[in-house]
Motif scaffolding. Structure first.
Motif, mmCIF file in Angstrom:
data_model
loop_
_atom_site.group_PDB
_atom_site.id
_atom_site.type_symbol
_atom_site.label_atom_id
_atom_site.label_comp_id
_atom_site.label_asym_id
_atom_site.label_seq_id
_atom_site.Cartn_x
_atom_site.Cartn_y
_atom_site.Cartn_z
ATOM 1 N N MET A 269 0.969 -1.131 0.029
ATOM 2 C CA MET A 269 -0.046 0.064 0.042
ATOM 3 C C MET A 269 0.870 1.109 0.166
ATOM 4 N N MET A 270 1.915 1.122 0.869
ATOM 5 C CA MET A 270 2.707 2.401 0.821
ATOM 6 C C MET A 270 3.575 2.694 -0.461
ATOM 7 N N SER A 271 3.764 1.540 -1.180
ATOM 8 C CA SER A 271 4.624 1.610 -2.371
ATOM 9 C C SER A 271 3.493 2.246 -3.415
ATOM 10 N N VAL A 272 2.360 1.930 -3.503
ATOM 11 C CA VAL A 272 1.297 2.755 -4.145
ATOM 12 C C VAL A 272 1.332 3.967 -3.969
ATOM 13 N N LEU A 273 1.032 4.385 -2.720
ATOM 14 C CA LEU A 273 1.153 5.733 -2.399
ATOM 15 C C LEU A 273 2.286 6.592 -2.735
ATOM 16 N N MET A 274 3.280 5.912 -2.859
ATOM 17 C CA MET A 274 4.618 6.797 -3.366
ATOM 18 C C MET A 274 4.862 6.720 -4.821
ATOM 19 N N GLU A 275 4.398 5.740 -5.460
ATOM 20 C CA GLU A 275 4.181 5.813 -6.910
ATOM 21 C C GLU A 275 3.294 6.747 -7.308
ATOM 22 N N LYS A 276 2.181 7.200 -6.694
ATOM 23 C CA LYS A 276 1.087 8.447 -6.764
ATOM 24 C C LYS A 276 1.598 9.515 -6.493
ATOM 25 N N LYS A 277 3.109 9.533 -6.077
ATOM 26 C CA LYS A 277 3.670 10.808 -5.438
ATOM 27 C C LYS A 277 2.658 11.316 -4.166
ATOM 28 N N LEU A 278 1.973 10.436 -3.455
ATOM 29 C CA LEU A 278 1.307 10.999 -2.266
ATOM 30 C C LEU A 278 1.989 10.835 -1.017
ATOM 31 N N LEU A 279 3.086 10.034 -1.136
ATOM 32 C CA LEU A 279 4.259 9.951 -0.125
ATOM 33 C C LEU A 279 5.453 9.805 -0.481
ATOM 34 N N LYS A 280 6.319 10.451 0.337
ATOM 35 C CA LYS A 280 7.885 10.254 -0.058
ATOM 36 C C LYS A 280 8.484 9.493 1.054
#
Length: 82
Positions: A63-74
């Motif tokens: 889930m965190m990887s998906v959020l990073m791919e979408k640039k919602l998390l760094k």
């Protein structure tokens, strides 16, 4: 009494939240993704998120990887704890 009232309200509330979540970013994020974002904002670790959500740590990592791919998390670089 209050518990019964909550049980009557929660399904409808959950449907509204899911509908709102699916409208965001073309419906590409799940309610779980939004919960992860909220937990990150509160300073939860991945382990704490997994325990709270009742899912595995690899699932949280995905889930965190998906959020990073979408640039919602760094990705936060920290000290190596090994």
């Amino acid at each position: 009494m209050i518990a019964a009232q909550l049980l009557n309200v929660l399904p409808a509330s959950t449907r509204v939240v899911r509908a709102m979540a699916s409208e965001c970013l073309d419906g590409s994020l799940t309610l779980g993704h939004f919960r992860c974002l909220a937990f990150v904002a509160q300073g939860y670790s991945q382990c704490e998120m997994a325990i709270t959500l009742g899912i595995s740590e690899p699932a949280i990592s995905k889930m965190m990887s998906v959020l990073m791919e979408k640039k919602l998390l760094k990705k936060k670089t920290g000290e190596d704890k090994r």
